[in-house]
Scaffold this active site. Sequence first.
Site, PDB file in Angstrom:
ATOM      1  N   CYS A 266       0.857  -1.186   0.000  1.00 58.08           N
ATOM      2  CA  CYS A 266       0.000   0.000   0.000  1.00 58.08           C
ATOM      3  C   CYS A 266       0.891   1.232   0.000  1.00 58.08           C
ATOM      4  CB  CYS A 266      -0.907  -0.019   1.223  1.00 58.08           C
ATOM      5  SG  CYS A 266      -1.785   1.530   1.477  1.00 58.08           S
TER       6      CYS A 266
ATOM      7  N   GLU B  27      -6.414  -5.905   4.322  1.00 59.36           N
ATOM      8  CA  GLU B  27      -6.894  -4.594   3.865  1.00 59.36           C
ATOM      9  C   GLU B  27      -7.861  -4.761   2.688  1.00 59.36           C
ATOM     10  OE1 GLU B  27      -4.202  -1.850   1.965  1.00 59.36           O
ATOM     11  OE2 GLU B  27      -4.899  -0.261   3.276  1.00 59.36           O
TER      12      GLU B  27
ATOM     13  N   CYS C  70      -3.635   7.305  -1.935  1.00 59.16           N
ATOM     14  CA  CYS C  70      -4.928   7.321  -2.630  1.00 59.16           C
ATOM     15  C   CYS C  70      -6.078   7.779  -1.735  1.00 59.16           C
ATOM     16  CB  CYS C  70      -5.256   5.937  -3.178  1.00 59.16           C
ATOM     17  SG  CYS C  70      -3.816   4.934  -3.490  1.00 59.16           S
TER      18      CYS C  70
ATOM     19  N   TYR D  56      -9.173   0.261  -5.334  1.00 56.21           N
ATOM     20  CA  TYR D  56      -8.688  -1.096  -5.087  1.00 56.21           C
ATOM     21  C   TYR D  56      -8.600  -1.926  -6.368  1.00 56.21           C
ATOM     22  CZ  TYR D  56      -8.542  -0.912   0.013  1.00 56.21           C
ATOM     23  OH  TYR D  56      -8.186  -0.621   1.290  1.00 56.21           O
TER      24      TYR D  56
HETATM   25 FE1  SF4 Z   1      -3.366   1.669  -0.177  1.00 53.98          FE
HETATM   26 FE2  SF4 Z   1      -5.929   2.242  -0.525  1.00 53.98          FE
HETATM   27 FE3  SF4 Z   1      -4.067   3.222  -2.213  1.00 53.98          FE
HETATM   28 FE4  SF4 Z   1      -4.639   0.674  -2.293  1.00 53.98          FE
HETATM   29  S1  SF4 Z   1      -6.059   2.322  -2.756  1.00 53.98           S
HETATM   30  S2  SF4 Z   1      -2.599   1.556  -2.256  1.00 53.98           S
HETATM   31  S3  SF4 Z   1      -5.071   0.202  -0.163  1.00 53.98           S
HETATM   32  S4  SF4 Z   1      -4.308   3.702  -0.055  1.00 53.98           S
HETATM   33 FE    FE Z   2      -6.656   1.053   1.902  1.00 54.16          FE
END
Ligand code: SF4
Ligand code: FE
Length: 487
Positions: free
Chosen positions: A100, A447, A104, A296
Amino acid sequence: MSSMTRNDYVASLDSMHKQVYFQGEQVSDPVNHPMLRPSLNACAMTYTLAEAPEHTEIMLAHSALTHRPVNRFTHLHQNPADLVAKVKMLRLLGQTTGCCFQRCVGMDALNALDSVTYEMDQQLRTEYHLRFMEFLSAVQEGDRVVGGAMTDAKGDRHLRPSQQADPDLFVRIVERRAEGIVVRGAKLHQTGAVNAHEILVMPTLALAQGEEEYAVACAIPADAPGVLMIVGRQPSDGRRLEAGRLDMGNPEFGGHEAVIILEDVFVPWQRVFMAGETAFSGMLVERFAAYHRQSYGGCKAGVGDLLIGATQALAQIQGTATAAHVRDKIVEMVNLNETLYACGIACSGEGRPAASGTYLVDPLLANVCKLNVTRAPFEMARLAQDIAGGLLVTLPSEKDLASPVTGPYLRKYLRGTPSASMEARYRMLRLVENLTLGAGAAAYLTESMHGAGSPQAQRIMLARLADLPAKVEIAKRLAGIQDESIQ
Ligand code: SF4
Ligand code: FE
């Protein structure tokens, strides 16, 4: 190029004065702490790739606000192509870091707040959107990392925020002053908190009249007085403190989550984007969640690419790659992984503009995306472990490899095909271990289950958005049922 380089970013974090705790002790140098450095490296990759000419198109976007190129992580999506580019960017970063990379959540919070503050101002004649635009300009100009902070402590899940034994179990406004508000509470599971410049606080659920003190959205500098971070543990994270690097599996990168304590933090009005407007809290939660469920479909597909690659490499090293059942399992991993990506692209392509002009993802498809993410990585991990074999969990340590007594035996007996080195097998096993059982599994598996909302949250949205009556009507039409209402 956007305004910060990777080195600028690391230096900017170094100049902050965050209160960070890990294993009961205050971390004096979060930038260089061995437990946290891999997560900084991962977040910093959002700057490194933005500096690379071959990735400019995907990593940068033209800001409609500053009229300059900005890092896409600070950008408001202007069309479906922007939404698609976002998913591609996250897949690239997942492939590059295998974990991660944390940035995001803030991007998704910024996009959600943009349209919600706009609609609040339209309906209520407030000035939240203007303030938000000023904040966003500074974020874009400074290329700042924003941590999105949504999940409250929640206490007894049966009870509403104000019914909890302790009213602080949901973040709330404890005081309103002429110059701003004072907030108190905690945000849990805060991705990348230690690597953020700003914390963007949002409510965690749809609120009702009488719950105004909990309807709060605001931006807080991550080192503001009263902000304290407690970093969480991950499986096998202690390996980061060992002398060697091989046993970490992914020695360069990793994520982190923290509990953020907000102990009576003062926030000036200029940084407050919601303060009591309960009717808009549900809209903010749903829009943020839809964006993050889209995310995701990119990041987890990118990490999935790595897992597929490591598994295929192991099969080759161990001499099983041509076995029909192994080939079939690898193909199934590809199928599962591309399903996630397809969902991320689909909800982006079907995006629609909100009243502010910023594009929203298709919420039904974004929820389908995330619901698949709660399952596919687990099946992919199972297939990877199947192909990897039991050595995945019986492999001796790097120190045994280095020992003059045991090292030669391991090199002799743990070798696979003659064409591959024993070290290659060792490294690939450790990478698969990291992603499916170790620190990397915190992001790739658990996650995937709970981040951006647990599976039940997606099922609730699917039930709400599926429009079952319309489906009944088309079935009735085709079946020749005209004047009968089916209850
Ligand atoms: Fe991390 Fe969420 Fe970005 Fe995926 S979408 S890399 S879980 S912050
Ligand atoms: Fe996340």
